[in-house]
Design a protein around this motif. Sequence first.
Motif, PDB file in Angstrom:
ATOM      1  N   GLY A  66      38.613  32.641  34.413  1.00  0.00           N
ATOM      2  CA  GLY A  66      39.492  33.799  34.540  1.00  0.00           C
ATOM      3  C   GLY A  66      38.757  35.110  34.738  1.00  0.00           C
ATOM      4  N   GLY A  67      37.535  35.052  35.243  1.00  0.00           N
ATOM      5  CA  GLY A  67      36.803  36.276  35.527  1.00  0.00           C
ATOM      6  C   GLY A  67      35.969  36.805  34.392  1.00  0.00           C
ATOM      7  N   ASP A  68      35.755  36.001  33.343  1.00  0.00           N
ATOM      8  CA  ASP A  68      35.050  36.522  32.180  1.00  0.00           C
ATOM      9  C   ASP A  68      33.993  35.548  31.687  1.00  0.00           C
ATOM     10  OD1 ASP A  68      34.467  38.382  30.257  1.00  0.00           O
ATOM     11  OD2 ASP A  68      36.022  37.737  28.880  1.00  0.00           O
ATOM     12  N   GLY A  69      33.209  34.976  32.613  1.00  0.00           N
ATOM     13  CA  GLY A  69      32.173  34.061  32.198  1.00  0.00           C
ATOM     14  C   GLY A  69      31.341  33.590  33.366  1.00  0.00           C
ATOM     15  N   LEU A  70      30.568  32.517  33.133  1.00  0.00           N
ATOM     16  CA  LEU A  70      29.664  32.006  34.162  1.00  0.00           C
ATOM     17  C   LEU A  70      30.407  31.298  35.291  1.00  0.00           C
ATOM     18  CD1 LEU A  70      26.656  30.552  32.127  1.00  0.00           C
ATOM     19  CD2 LEU A  70      26.659  32.556  33.609  1.00  0.00           C
ATOM     20  N   ASP A  71      31.561  30.717  34.990  1.00  0.00           N
ATOM     21  CA  ASP A  71      32.294  29.947  35.990  1.00  0.00           C
ATOM     22  C   ASP A  71      33.252  30.868  36.743  1.00  0.00           C
ATOM     23  OD1 ASP A  71      33.143  27.866  37.492  1.00  0.00           O
ATOM     24  OD2 ASP A  71      34.241  26.840  35.903  1.00  0.00           O
ATOM     25  N   GLY A  72      32.691  31.894  37.380  1.00  0.00           N
ATOM     26  CA  GLY A  72      33.502  32.925  38.009  1.00  0.00           C
ATOM     27  C   GLY A  72      33.864  32.599  39.444  1.00  0.00           C
ATOM     28  N   LEU A  73      34.868  33.298  39.944  1.00  0.00           N
ATOM     29  CA  LEU A  73      35.310  33.168  41.332  1.00  0.00           C
ATOM     30  C   LEU A  73      34.461  34.068  42.216  1.00  0.00           C
ATOM     31  CD1 LEU A  73      37.372  32.094  43.394  1.00  0.00           C
ATOM     32  CD2 LEU A  73      38.846  34.034  42.764  1.00  0.00           C
ATOM     33  N   THR A  74      33.932  33.499  43.306  1.00  0.00           N
ATOM     34  CA  THR A  74      33.149  34.252  44.282  1.00  0.00           C
ATOM     35  C   THR A  74      33.548  33.803  45.680  1.00  0.00           C
ATOM     36  OG1 THR A  74      31.336  32.649  44.395  1.00  0.00           O
ATOM     37  CG2 THR A  74      31.192  34.347  42.679  1.00  0.00           C
TER      38      THR A  74
END
Length: 763
Positions: free
Chosen positions: A543-551
């Motif tokens: 959800g935009g608040d960690g390592l598994d972010g959207l790019t």
Amino acid sequence: MAFISSRKHGQQPWRPGSAMASALMLALPAGAVCAADTVLPTVKVEAAPVVPAYKTETLSSQKYTAPLLDTPKTIAVIPSEVIEQSGAVSLAEALRATPGITMGSGEGGNPIGDNIYIRGFMSQSDTFVDGVRDSGSQSREVFNLEQVEVSKGPGSAYGGRGSAGGSVNLVSKAPKLEEFTRGSLGVGTDDYRRGTLDINRTLGDTTAFRLNAMAYAADVAGRDAVNYSRWGIAPSVGFGLGTDTSLVLSYYHMQSDDLPDSGIPFNNPFSSGSNVSRNGDGQPVSVDRNTFYGLVNRDFHKTEADIATIDAKHTFGNGMTLRNVMRYGKTTNDYVWTQPDDSKGNVVLYGNVWRRTNSRITETETATNQTSLDGKIELAGIQHSYVLGLELSREETNRGSYVFSPGTNNLLTGNTTCASAGAATGYNCTTLNNPNPNDPWVYTRSLSPARTSVVTTTQSLYGFDTAQLNERWSINGGLRLDDYTSKLHTPAYVSGSTATAAVSARTHSQFWNYQAGVVYKPVAQGSVYASYGTASTPPGNDGGDGLDGLTTAVQNLDPQESRNIELGIKWELFDRALQLAGAVFDTDMKNARVTAADGTTQNVGRKRVKGYELSASGNIGRDWQVFAGYTHLNARVVDNGFLNVGTTAAPVYVASPYNGNFFPTTPEDSLSLWSTYTVLPGLTVGGGATYVSKVYANVNNTKWVPSYWRYDAMASYTLNKHVSLQLNIQNLTDKVYYNAVSSPHYANIAPGRSATLTANFMY
């Protein structure tokens, strides 16, 4: 709690007067006892039943349509008794009670907070409060918890998007139709101070109000500069309790203001060249435990959480229950924190450390509505326990950071090389062995113009059913469909003379997940099961608040898909007072995101964890309680994609040399034990042991922290029916070890020995 007691039956007090009367009656002659004019007092003998202190037969979520004993899945339930007796004051400390869970450290895109890894997979975004996803990075408290439920293995059928490792569900305290006032006041070493209050009042036959509150402040043993301070309050009111129609309104607020720990750097920065011979063996550098590389007048960590919930429920005449849960939550995570960065070679070459500045200011808002229908029905002679549900949610995270003037690099060189340390470097470089946390670092701090916004929406349909074929066999199944959309937007901005263009990314996917299990009951108190479950981890899972972010690099990728096969057994002994469980499992993520041969990120990797887990929870006799577990994990990176051994301009990709390596942040073996024994009426002693084997900090498996044993002890004494005292000693042997490892640059060092004395009261 001063000693372990049943939730349903309190321990009967010892009455010396009654015991003496019974003895005198047996000693008197028969004639004296039977004299016509003699009236003797009635003696009532009561025995406290043998009941388990650490047992919960049912789970809090309606999605589990069978009792815990007959649920074909590994689920560890940490009750409030264990949390209170062990002296845990945070979720991270409470989770130490069950093995197979490790905590990651903050670094780069990973925020400070509860960075949870379960069975080797990051589960940072898989924390739920009363079955509702609790988005946003934060450090969670325990003062308002009834119990903690840890579900292990892929579980997207239950919670939607998530990791292959599992999830954590926090069960909140709720109003009851009882009258009580409970609380605690504690003091201890390292300026420990903590107070809690739990008040429940009935406001009529079906209405009750409950208030939980907490205030806490403490330094950290062995880490002189580090300190914590927080307070929280959680009121709730229930209407129609015990009736067919009920409504519970609750609110939770907690905020903290800490000086965060900077950890200890690793001593292994070079992989090639003339300086390789200077490298250490991959462990953190050997310095005194009190060595602190942060800056007192720069570093801070402030969090705030507000959660409002409306829980309405109606049971129809046929036993069918309709429930609707609405929740709004808002969390903030605001910090400036020093990372003792070893990646520039300063530790090896100069004996200095660059004080790398990590910062973040994040606000996450979540709105969720869950509607479910559950009940029991008989079809074709088969009894079904079912639940059907619809979930709608929207999460919005706005994230930024801080910038400093004149900067955080070495002022002498303008870069991160720290050949010297002290005032001339702007105190951005310090010595390895004697850093001064009170260095007069004075800079101007302002918000960075770079801001990122991520909005995630989810619509989900789910259904679960336990079909009781006969008294021996049952089938458990669950199915969930998620429609998931996440959008990222970073507006254009100017920083100094550099202009940065706007960036946008969007991902949308629909995915099915399911859970299926077969349970065989050879006897009423035992079950043997086989189960299969799946998980989906889409781009932007955090959800935009960690390592598994959207790019932009991953926006068009499919969700990572995981599956888990598990065989297990659960058995209750000693008149169902003690539950034993064991399981073997195989978790496989076949399309992990890795670097492909063309240099792009693709779903071509594979990760796999094989292992087994054993646990025990409950009573061994009336006076002896135990809560224990052991987990073995063979967690391997089967296919890590490709590595560029050429240059950026002329890349040469070869198969990753890390194929077959062990997962970072994952111990092969871990054990936890907590046990108490009532040695005399009112006097209870107990203790705990934790073992964690060697843990790697990177997929290269070149940086690591050694295994460790940690021991804790407690003793409690009941002064009277209202007041008891409890003494806790944490890290009894003052062991130096590392309790959070996920950054290749540093490791979090654990607290040293500490002691607390708590007065518990109940009226």
